[in-house]
Each structure stands twice: as C-alpha cells, then as structure tokens.
Design an enzyme around this catalytic site. Structure first.
Site, PDB file in Angstrom:
ATOM      1  N   CYS A 122      -3.739  -1.787   7.651  1.00  0.00           N
ATOM      2  CA  CYS A 122      -3.983  -2.381   6.329  1.00  0.00           C
ATOM      3  C   CYS A 122      -5.456  -2.687   6.124  1.00  0.00           C
ATOM      4  O   CYS A 122      -5.969  -2.615   5.003  1.00  0.00           O
ATOM      5  CB  CYS A 122      -3.176  -3.671   6.172  1.00  0.00           C
ATOM      6  N   PHE A 123      -6.132  -3.043   7.212  1.00  0.00           N
ATOM      7  CA  PHE A 123      -7.543  -3.433   7.119  1.00  0.00           C
ATOM      8  C   PHE A 123      -8.469  -2.388   7.718  1.00  0.00           C
ATOM      9  O   PHE A 123      -9.661  -2.638   7.888  1.00  0.00           O
ATOM     10  CB  PHE A 123      -7.749  -4.781   7.836  1.00  0.00           C
TER      11      PHE A 123
END
Length: 872
Positions: free
Chosen positions: A838-839
């Site tokens: 996600c990051f």
C-alpha cells in the site's frame, strides 16, 4: 446622490411618476389640474406595466401650505391600462367623488376602486379609509375583473408596509420587520394557486395552465407596486430598513430554498427582471443584492422549460436579458485579463447560465438551418435590430479576448516549466481551468455562427500547448465533451484526464466502499459473486477487499486482486476470450463461449472488472483487441480492423480483393460461412438466401463486409452487449459510453489498461526510490540494484509486483505512480525481504554478502511468492 439613485427616492412625500390629478374638497368645484411639460425622473420605473414596457406621463406642479397639506390625502390609482395616476384630495372627499373625477377625466364609466382585495364603498370618505402614505388603489370597471383578491390584498399590503417603513423613524421601522414573512406568504399563495391549478380540466393537456396561475400572482405582485416599494426601502439611509428590504427581496433569489418553492421558481422571471432593472440603475453593478438577483435570473432562465407569461415572445425576453448577460461577460473577461486571471466560481456559473439560455434560444431561432453563414450577419444595417446579431458581436469580442488570454498562458507555460515544480505548476494550471468554461460556451455559440466556429478552431490550433495544460490539470468537469471534436489537438495526458472525469471518484470513507472477502483458492468464483450481485452505485463508490486468513488490506491488496482476477478471467481455460495470435496480451471475444452456461453473466462481470480497473487506475496487463474497442465506441468494424484478431481471415480476404474474375469464380464462394461449435458444423447465411448467391468480382466487397460483420459482431452480439453493459455500469453516466471512447484511440486504452510492456528502466526505478535506515551509497543498496539489473524482465516484474502490487507500469514509467518507492532497513539479517504494498515499501535486511542478497531476492521474485505478502 446620483440621478439613478434619486429616481427611486420619493420627492416631497409624493410620487411624481404619473399624471397628477388634484381633487378639490367638497366645498369647491371639481377641476382637473393641467399637465406639466416635464415628466418625473423615475416615471418609467413607476409606470411599468405588466408587459414590462414603460409609459411616460406628465405631472402637475402643485404646491400647498403646511396647513393645507395636513388636510390633503396623497395616493395613487393604478388604472386598467397599467398606468399609475397620482392624486391629492381633501380628507372628507368620498370614494364616489374620486370615481366621478376619474370618469370625467376620461377613464371610463361604471368604475370601481379596489384596495386590499375588496371594493371600496362609494360613500366612504378618504379619512375613514386611513390610507398609509402613498397608497395604491386599483381602478376596475367591474369587481369581477380583479381576480385573486388574496394576492391583491397581500401585494398591496406589502407595498404599503414598505412605504410606511420608509417614512417611519429609522430606529424603529416597525412596519418593515415582517416584510420578508409577508413576501414568503405571497410566494406560498402563488404555490398554492399553482397546485390548485393542477385540478383544472385544462391542466392535464396543457402544463402551462398551472404555470399561468402562479404567473398571474407574481404579476399582481408587480402591479401592486410591491417590487418598487421594496427597492425604494432598500435605498433608504437607514441600515435597518435596508436590511429588511434586502431580506424581503432575497425571498425571490433561488439560493433560498426555504422561501421559494421549486414550482414557483420557474415563473419568477418577470419579478427578477424587475428587481434587476430597478437595482441596476439605482445601486450599481457591484451591489451584492443586485448581483444576487441577476445570478438568480440567470439560473431560472437556464432551467426553465418554457417562457413564462407575459413573456411568450422569445425576442422580447432576450432583448431584456441580453444587457445583463453582457454585464457578467465583461466581468469574466476582465478577470481573465487581470494579472492573476482569477474568476469567481459564482460569476462563472452565472455566465454559463446566461449563455446556455441564449444559445438554446438561438438554436430555436435558426431552426434546422444549421450554421448561419457569415454573409447573413455581415449586413451592418441589421446588427442593432435583432438580438441574434448582438449576440454574434458579443461572441466575437469574447473569442478575441480569450485568444489574448491564451497567448499570455503560452508565455507563462515556458516560464513555469523552468521556475516551479511539477506539483506547484499543476496547482496553478488547475486554478485557471475556468478558461475552459468560457471556451465551452464559445463552442456552443460556434454551433450557431459559421465564422465563430472557424475562428475558434484557429484559436485552439494556435494555442495547443496552453489548451493541453488546462485540460491536463483540469478538475472534474462534465461539460467538456465538446473537446472530442478537437481530440487531435490533445496529448495523451489531456485525453486521459478527460476520460477519468467520466469515471467515478470513489469514496475515501470505508463505510461507502463495497467490501469483499476473497478466498485465494476460489478467486474467480467468489469475485464473480461479489461483483455481479452488487448494485451499480455500490461499485461506483469504490472497493475494499481482503484475502481470507491474511491481515494485509488497502490499495496494494486491491491492485493485486485486480491483476490476479484479470489473469484468471482472460485465461484461455475460461473460453470467454481468445488471445490474438501475434499479441498474447490482446484479447477478443470468443464466439464459442456458449459452452459455459453462465458465459453471458461472466461477460457482464468482465465488463465491470475492466471499468473498475480503469476507475481505480490499475494497469492489469490485459488489453482489448481493436474489434472489441470499436464495438465499445459504437463504431463499425472494417476488414483492416481484424488484422490482429484473425490474421488468417484477414489475409484471405485481402487476397480475394486482389483476384481477377476467373480466380474468384473458381473459388465457388457463396454469401455464407461455416461455423464450428461443440463438435458440430453449420452453415450461416451472411444475408437472406446467402447460400444461393455466388461471390463474384462485382459483389466481393459486399461479401467481405458482411463476412467481417457476421464474424465479429452478429455471431457474438449477445456477448458484446453484456460486456458493454457491464462496462457502462461503472461510468458516472452510462449514456456517455461513446463519448468516453471518442476521447481515446486504441493505443490510449492500451496504456490505461495494460500499462507499459517495455523493458523496465532500472535507472528510472532507482531515481524514484528513497531510503529509510539506508543511504544510497551503502553496500547493501549497491548490491540490491546490481542484482535487479541482472534479473530478466519477467523477474524484475515479479519483484516490482511483490514490492508494490504493480506489475505493469503506467505509460510514463515510475513517475506515473502515485508515490515514490521506499526501501526500509529491517532488523534481521537472515529473513526474506517483506513489503507493504500500500505504501510502496520494501523491507530489506542488511545482508552480509552479495551472494546472500542475490539468493534472497531470487526467492521473492518467483511468481508463486510475489503473489502473496510478506510481513514486517
């Protein structure tokens, strides 16, 4: 005090807007006062009739001593011809004496005076009536000619209350306190009249019948002098009076839904026009109340479905509206000419509303004749006689000013790229996107005037660079579909932004997302159930999903799910799609898909998945064949379009087109084709009786056209329709599907959906990676990039997928990702790397040797490993 201001002030406590009649007391003979030669300064406003026309009147110069004034009553009479008569008489004069005087003055016989919605008795004295100062009485031949007594009574009371408030002490002004409530009550009367009118017999066949009743009420509001009285109160020196009048007038402003029912809103045009005319000259163009009335007028005109009575003449209405449209146009153009190029969004909306209405009426005016040729409006003698010519002059001036604005932007574009960053530059250009709104209105006008259409094309062509910058950085705008006509002037980034505007934005709040919990071992089946059973609006809100027995959530998991679902859905094992022989990433519909009884529902599912992938901006590595793309775009398919999907059929058809007559005859072809499905063979006619029609040199073109159409459209029409329906379900407006694909070429859709299929640029990868716990020159980082460079392309993709859930990069490489990539230093020296997709984070242990680093990275870049998530 300006003359415009003085025109609405009450001079010497009596109006000077009408013929002045002195009514002597009963002790003196009745006599008419001779007319003066000079009209009052505000006669045109005060004697405005129901048709909006102004009638001038003369006034007499009558003077009286203070003692005589105390015994005299000053009042006004509204005649049947919509003229207002100023009168002064003794307090003990009767209504009968007033009527006799009016009859003798030529106003007719058998007259009646109406006040407050009731007929006044002839024996009643003026003193007994206790009329407020400057009251208005209405003259009628018979009582029944005065309809809607409730409206007359309330309208006259509003006018009287406003006049009384003007004459009271500024600190009290008790008469004005309830003016807004009185106006709201009047509007509710009109609302009730409109609803009551729906029960009339003619209301079922003529919707205007109910609108006429509400319009009649609002016309009474004007005839009773309420609008003029409120504006005069607004001009008061008292701030209290001004605020009360402001609130009362704003009851007609469309931004106050609590005071203005929607069914009355559409017939408020005459009242708003009257307020705009009165305020425009009295308080100036910058007054907030005037601007609110003008903006509301534009909104009502833009949304109305028919002209309200008594404005059944479009030309008459537009002649009155055009000056106000010109005002707001100048405001917009002055803003564009300023250094900052800032334009108020409210001004921009008002400008758009006025010009939408004008363009609509212009199209009605020209009928079905299409563009007006230039020679029609080159006749100088006609320019000032018809509103259509004045609109053309305004449009030409608008286009000239926009051209100058775009020239300035072109100069700014070269400076901005050198002096400011990318994000800051995008913000500046997004703030200038209002220029596109002006261009949108010019495009509408260009469909009326031939020379405006020609000149607009020249301007856009001459300023392609700023046009692209504006479109590329523009925020969501549903009115930019006209740019499809100029698609060749737009770069890919601009076209991409336009199609993303047609897709939902989704929601950030998890409560609005469509939640899914998927078992990896039943990935396709469970995904199918979640997506096909969901309502359209649920999917447009966005997706939130988890894999069973896994803790990872968020955008990275969603990107992985999209890639895995598309990989399974487009697999040849599903018999839904077939890969193109020469491009295995490109797919077209398989006409044998009927072997699966659920194939049509799966095609709806596939269409939704493709739309959702575009909405979430995930490149899934799958692209569509030209035949499928053209069907989605609503375009016909030709022989050249099947070259990739069926190269064998394409080559055969091309060869037939090159044969001579004898060679074609020897083929013994008919207008039919063979079809093989489920182990059986059948003959399909390409046209009625096709098996009996031989192909020859004269009809071979028709044969090939029918063959292509039957193979790639007719035989798979059900599949195509379900796939198209599924895709359209995701669009903000499903009816705009063709416009969506009008903005795109097939190559554009390839970039949006499939991403880049080129070799990964490791240097670009490194330049978009940052470090936490490491430094760029640490040996572990040097080893890491050396291992990546030695990997084959597929292994690099698997590593990137493990790191980010992105296997296929956007067309602009790593710079097209939503974030930088990060390498974090972990504590353990023996564990495998892990990731937070996600990051875009890769947690890399500080391995002691290059060989160990390479071994561990090789392990996580295997396909079966990169499709799951590591842990911290």
């Amino acid at each position: 005090m300006s003359s415009a201001f003085a025109c609405l002030r009450r001079p010497s406590k009596r109006r000077r807007d009408a013929p002045d009649h002195a009514l002597p007391s009963s002790k003196q003979p009745l006599m008419a006062v001779p007319d003066a030669s000079a009209a009052s300064s505000w006669a045109s406003a005060a004697t405005t009739g129901a048709d909006g026309a102004s009638s001038s009147s003369s006034s007499s110069s009558a003077s009286s001593s203070p003692s005589a004034s105390a015994r005299t009553v000053h009042f006004f009479v509204r005649a049947t011809d919509s003229k207002t008569i100023a009168m002064h008489a003794a307090r003990d004069d009767t209504i009968g004496a007033v009527l006799d005087h009016l009859s003798a003055s030529g106003y007719g016989r058998d007259l009646r005076l109406i006040y407050g919605g009731r007929q006044l008795a002839s024996e009643t004295t003026l003193a007994a009536l206790r009329l407020p100062p400057d009251s208005t009485l209405h003259l009628a031949a018979r009582l029944r000619s005065t309809q809607h007594p409730e409206a007359w009574q309330l309208g006259s009371y509003i006018a009287a209350a406003a006049a009384a408030a003007e004459s009271e002490d500024a600190t009290t002004a008790a008469s004005a306190c309830s003016l807004d409530e009185l106006v709201k009550e009047f509007i509710l009367c009109a609302h009730r009249a409109k609803n009551h009118g729906r029960s009339r017999p003619d209301a079922q066949t003529d919707p205007r019948a109910t609108g006429d009743l509400a319009s009649e009420y609002l016309d009474i509001f004007l005839q009773a002098g309420a609008a003029i009285a409120l504006v005069r109160l607004y001009l008061s020196k008292s701030s209290f009076c001004r605020s009360y009048a402001d609130r009362a007038i704003r009851c007609f402003v469309a931004t106050d839904p609590s005071a203005l029912p929607p069914d009355v809103l559409q017939v408020t045009t005459p009242v708003l026009l009257e307020f705009c005319r009165l305020l425009s000259g009295a308080v100036g163009k910058k007054d907030l109340l005037y601007r609110a009335c003008r903006s509301s007028l534009a909104s009502v005109l833009c949304s109305r479905s028919w002209l309200p009575p008594p404005m059944d003449s479009p030309a008459g209405l537009i002649d009155q509206v055009l000056p106000f449209a010109g005002e707001i146009m100048e405001v917009i153009l002055d803003g564009l000419a300023s250094v900052s190029m800032i334009v108020s969004p409210l001004d921009l909306e008002e400008f758009s509303n006025f010009f939408k209405m004008l363009c609509k009426e212009a199209h009605i005016w020209i009928g079905n004749d299409g563009l007006m040729p230039k020679n029609m409006y080159d006749r100088e003698s006609e320019h000032d006689e018809t509103w259509i010519w004045r609109l053309h002059t305004m449009s030409a001036d608008m286009l000239k000013r926009v051209d100058e604005c775009l020239k300035r932007l072109e100069m700014d574009l070269s400076l901005s790229s050198e002096s400011i960053g990318v994000m800051e530059g995008q913000t500046i250009w997004a703030a200038r996107s209002h220029i596109l709104t002006v261009l949108t209105q010019l495009d509408s006008i260009s469909m009326i005037y031939e020379d405006v259409a020609h000149n607009l094309r020249l301007v856009l062509f001459a300023h392609k660079a700023p046009l692209n910058a504006l479109v590329r950085c523009s925020k969501r705008n549903e009115h930019l579909y006209w740019l499809t006509k100029h698609k060749n002037l737009l770069c890919f980034e601009a076209r991409r932004n336009l199609v993303f505007m047609m897709l939902p934005e989704g929601k950030d709040d998890f409560g609005e997302l469509h939640e899914m919990l998927i078992d990896r071992s039943h990935l396709l089946d469970e995904s199918f159930e979640y997506i096909t059973q969901a309502k359209q609006n649920e999917l447009r809100g966005g997706l939130f999903m988890e894999f069973k027995n896994e803790e990872a959530t968020g955008p990275g998991v969603l990107r992985e799910w999209f890639c895995l679902v598309c990989q399974a859905l487009f697999s040849p094992k599903q018999v839904l799609f077939s890969p193109c022989p020469e491009d295995k990433r490109r797919f077209y519909l398989n006409e044998t898909s009927a072997v699966d009884p659920l194939h049509l529902k799966y095609f709806t599912f596939a269409g939704r998945i493709i739309g959702l992938a575009l909405m979430h901006r995930v490149q899934v590595g799958v692209v569509l064949d030209r035949t499928l793309f053209l069907h989605l775009a609503g375009r016909s398919i030709t022989l050249e379009d099947i070259a990739v999907a069926d190269p064998v059929k394409y080559a055969s058809c091309k060869k037939i087109l090159e044969m001579d007559a004898a060679e074609i005859d020897n083929l013994y072809l008919t207008f039919s084709r063979g079809d093989h499905q489920l182990g059986s063979q059948r003959i399909i006619d390409l046209c009625p009786g096709g098996q009996d029609i031989s192909v020859n040199i004269w009809n071979r073109d028709q044969y090939i056209d029918l063959l292509v159409k039957n193979t790639f459209v007719d035989s798979i029409s059900d599949q195509l329709n379900h796939f198209t329906k599924g895709f359209s379900d995701i669009l903000v407006n499903p009816l705009r599907r063709k416009e969506f694909f009008e903005f795109l070429d097939l190559e554009d859709l390839d970039k949006l959906l499939g991403g880049s299929n080129n070799t990964i640029n490791v240097q670009d990868w490194r330049s978009h990676t940052q470090y936490n716990g490491y430094k760029e020159k640490d040996r572990q980082i040097i080893w890491f990039w050396k291992v990546v460079e030695r990997m084959p392309i597929e292994q690099q993709r698997q590593l990137l997928f493990f790191w980010t859930s992105v296997k296929y990069l956007p067309s602009d490489g790593f710079g097209g990702l939503s974030s930088k990539l990060y390498i974090y230093k972990s504590d353990s020296t023996n564990r495998l790397p892990s990731s937070q997709t996600c990051f875009y984070r890769l947690c890399l242990p500080p391995y002691a040797s290059f060989n160990l680093m390479e071994t561990q990275l090789q392990k996580i870049s295997q396909e079966h490993v990169s499709c799951s998530f590591g842990t911290w």
